[in-house]
Design a protein around this motif. Structure first.
Motif, PDB file in Angstrom:
ATOM      1  N   PHE A 103       0.828  -1.208   0.000  1.00  0.00           N
ATOM      2  CA  PHE A 103       0.000   0.000   0.000  1.00  0.00           C
ATOM      3  C   PHE A 103       0.866   1.265   0.000  1.00  0.00           C
ATOM      4  O   PHE A 103       0.650   2.188  -0.799  1.00  0.00           O
ATOM      5  N   LEU A 104       1.880   1.289   0.878  1.00  0.00           N
ATOM      6  CA  LEU A 104       2.751   2.465   0.953  1.00  0.00           C
ATOM      7  C   LEU A 104       3.543   2.654  -0.337  1.00  0.00           C
ATOM      8  O   LEU A 104       3.777   3.774  -0.779  1.00  0.00           O
ATOM      9  N   ASN A 107       4.390   5.825  -5.236  1.00  0.00           N
ATOM     10  CA  ASN A 107       4.332   5.934  -6.701  1.00  0.00           C
ATOM     11  C   ASN A 107       3.295   6.985  -7.109  1.00  0.00           C
ATOM     12  O   ASN A 107       3.497   7.746  -8.061  1.00  0.00           O
ATOM     13  N   GLY A 108       2.167   7.000  -6.395  1.00  0.00           N
ATOM     14  CA  GLY A 108       1.128   7.975  -6.708  1.00  0.00           C
ATOM     15  C   GLY A 108       1.569   9.404  -6.442  1.00  0.00           C
ATOM     16  O   GLY A 108       1.216  10.319  -7.196  1.00  0.00           O
ATOM     17  N   LEU A 109       2.369   9.609  -5.379  1.00  0.00           N
ATOM     18  CA  LEU A 109       2.876  10.956  -5.091  1.00  0.00           C
ATOM     19  C   LEU A 109       3.825  11.431  -6.188  1.00  0.00           C
ATOM     20  O   LEU A 109       3.836  12.624  -6.534  1.00  0.00           O
ATOM     21  N   SER A 154      -2.504   5.121  -8.965  1.00  0.00           N
ATOM     22  CA  SER A 154      -1.507   4.150  -8.526  1.00  0.00           C
ATOM     23  C   SER A 154      -2.142   3.019  -7.717  1.00  0.00           C
ATOM     24  O   SER A 154      -1.815   1.839  -7.916  1.00  0.00           O
ATOM     25  N   LEU A 155      -3.062   3.373  -6.812  1.00  0.00           N
ATOM     26  CA  LEU A 155      -3.730   2.341  -6.021  1.00  0.00           C
ATOM     27  C   LEU A 155      -4.596   1.446  -6.913  1.00  0.00           C
ATOM     28  O   LEU A 155      -4.636   0.224  -6.746  1.00  0.00           O
ATOM     29  N   GLY A 156      -5.287   2.058  -7.875  1.00  0.00           N
ATOM     30  CA  GLY A 156      -6.116   1.281  -8.791  1.00  0.00           C
ATOM     31  C   GLY A 156      -5.288   0.333  -9.633  1.00  0.00           C
ATOM     32  O   GLY A 156      -5.646  -0.838  -9.818  1.00  0.00           O
ATOM     33  N   ALA A 157      -4.131   0.848 -10.127  1.00  0.00           N
ATOM     34  CA  ALA A 157      -3.254   0.007 -10.946  1.00  0.00           C
ATOM     35  C   ALA A 157      -2.628  -1.111 -10.106  1.00  0.00           C
ATOM     36  O   ALA A 157      -2.441  -2.235 -10.585  1.00  0.00           O
ATOM     37  N   GLY A 158      -2.304  -0.811  -8.841  1.00  0.00           N
ATOM     38  CA  GLY A 158      -1.646  -1.790  -7.999  1.00  0.00           C
ATOM     39  C   GLY A 158      -2.571  -2.884  -7.504  1.00  0.00           C
ATOM     40  O   GLY A 158      -2.167  -4.048  -7.416  1.00  0.00           O
TER      41      GLY A 158
END
Length: 290
Positions: free
Chosen positions: A6-7, A12-14, A254-258
């Motif tokens: 998650f982190l 990556n999203g930041l 990023s969360l959606g892709a991960g």
């Protein structure tokens, strides 16, 4: 392990959100002054990346020196485009400015294809392959620098807008251009300054991602589409909204892709847009008209 993943996705999203925020800031500044959706802004991002690439590969310049030079070149090009392309349609209906921006987008992209072909080039950087690890997380130094430099540039822009005489004039014109004109504020000079600052920011964003995602003529399309999503999420013309929206969109993608699928990464951006507009139609930082 779950927390580490998650982190990692948040980090990556930041990084991606930093680029979105920088491009969106330029867009929202121009929209605040001219009320134009400048589609050609993505091409300045692309040209900034190419300018940095050529200065590094042909002349052997240090990448930071090349990025600063590219920012200066794009600032100058922004002033020229404002004077030659956008100022003549300043008083015309907004749709005219939108069409001009779309035309400029096509012209600049095709010019890049003619000059450099469609080949993807990787901008050389000594930080692209070096990594750092902490708390089970791994990050290339280049991605870390993208975040740090973006935050620094955003902070400098904030100081410029809030603490300088020119910044106050820009805020006055964005609030009410006619009243600002009657108060003696030079509208055209303000407009040219906004284009210069916005174009320099776009060039910096392009130079920062060049060592990560490569440089090619069509690279400006995706960021400009996402930047429009960002400024709608944040609220049209809102600087805090552009910054916040950029990071929200980057982390959501990023969360959606991960956790789901990277194939639908772009879909998450527009899903976030729909959700925000359903909750707050004027955007998170937007104000109701009238």
């Amino acid at each position: 392990m779950g927390t580490a993943i998650f982190l990692q996705q948040v980090i990556n999203g930041l990084v991606v959100g930093s680029i979105y925020a920088m491009v969106a800031l330029g867009l929202t500044l121009i929209f605040g002054i001219l009320h134009i959706g400048n589609f050609a802004h993505g091409q300045l991002y692309m040209l900034g990346a190419f300018a940095t690439y050529w200065m590094v590969t042909l002349w052997g310049w240090n990448i930071w020196l090349a990025m600063l030079a590219a920012m200066g070149l794009m600032a100058l090009l922004g002033i020229i485009l404002e004077r030659m392309v956008f100022r003549p349609v300043h008083s015309a209906p907004h749709i005219n400015g939108l069409i001009v921006a779309l035309g400029l987008f096509i012209v600049l992209e095709n010019l890049a294809f003619i000059l450099w072909g469609g080949e993807e080039r990787m901008l050389p950087s000594p930080y692209a392959t070096k990594t750092i690890s902490f708390l089970s997380l791994t990050l290339t130094i280049q991605r870390l620098l993208v975040f740090i430099v973006a935050v620094l540039l955003i902070f400098l822009l904030y100081l410029f807008i809030q603490r300088t005489k020119m910044g106050k004039a820009i805020r006055a014109v964005a609030l009410d251009s006619e009243v600002a004109r009657l108060m003696g504020i030079p509208i055209h000079r303000i407009s040219a300054t906004v284009f210069a600052v916005s174009s320099a920011l776009a060039a910096a964003a392009g130079a920062l991602v060049g060592p990560i995602f490569s440089v090619f003529p069509a690279m400006g399309l995706s960021p400009i589409l996402k930047a429009f999503v960002v400024i709608v999420i944040g609220g049209m013309g809102s600087i805090p909204g552009a910054i916040f929206g950029g990071y929200v969109l980057g982390i959501a993608e990023s969360l959606g892709a991960g956790y789901l699928s990277s194939q639908y990464k772009d879909g998450f951006a527009f899903l976030a847009l729909i959700v925000v507009l359903m909750i707050k139609p004027t955007g998170l930082f937007g104000k109701k008209e009238g």
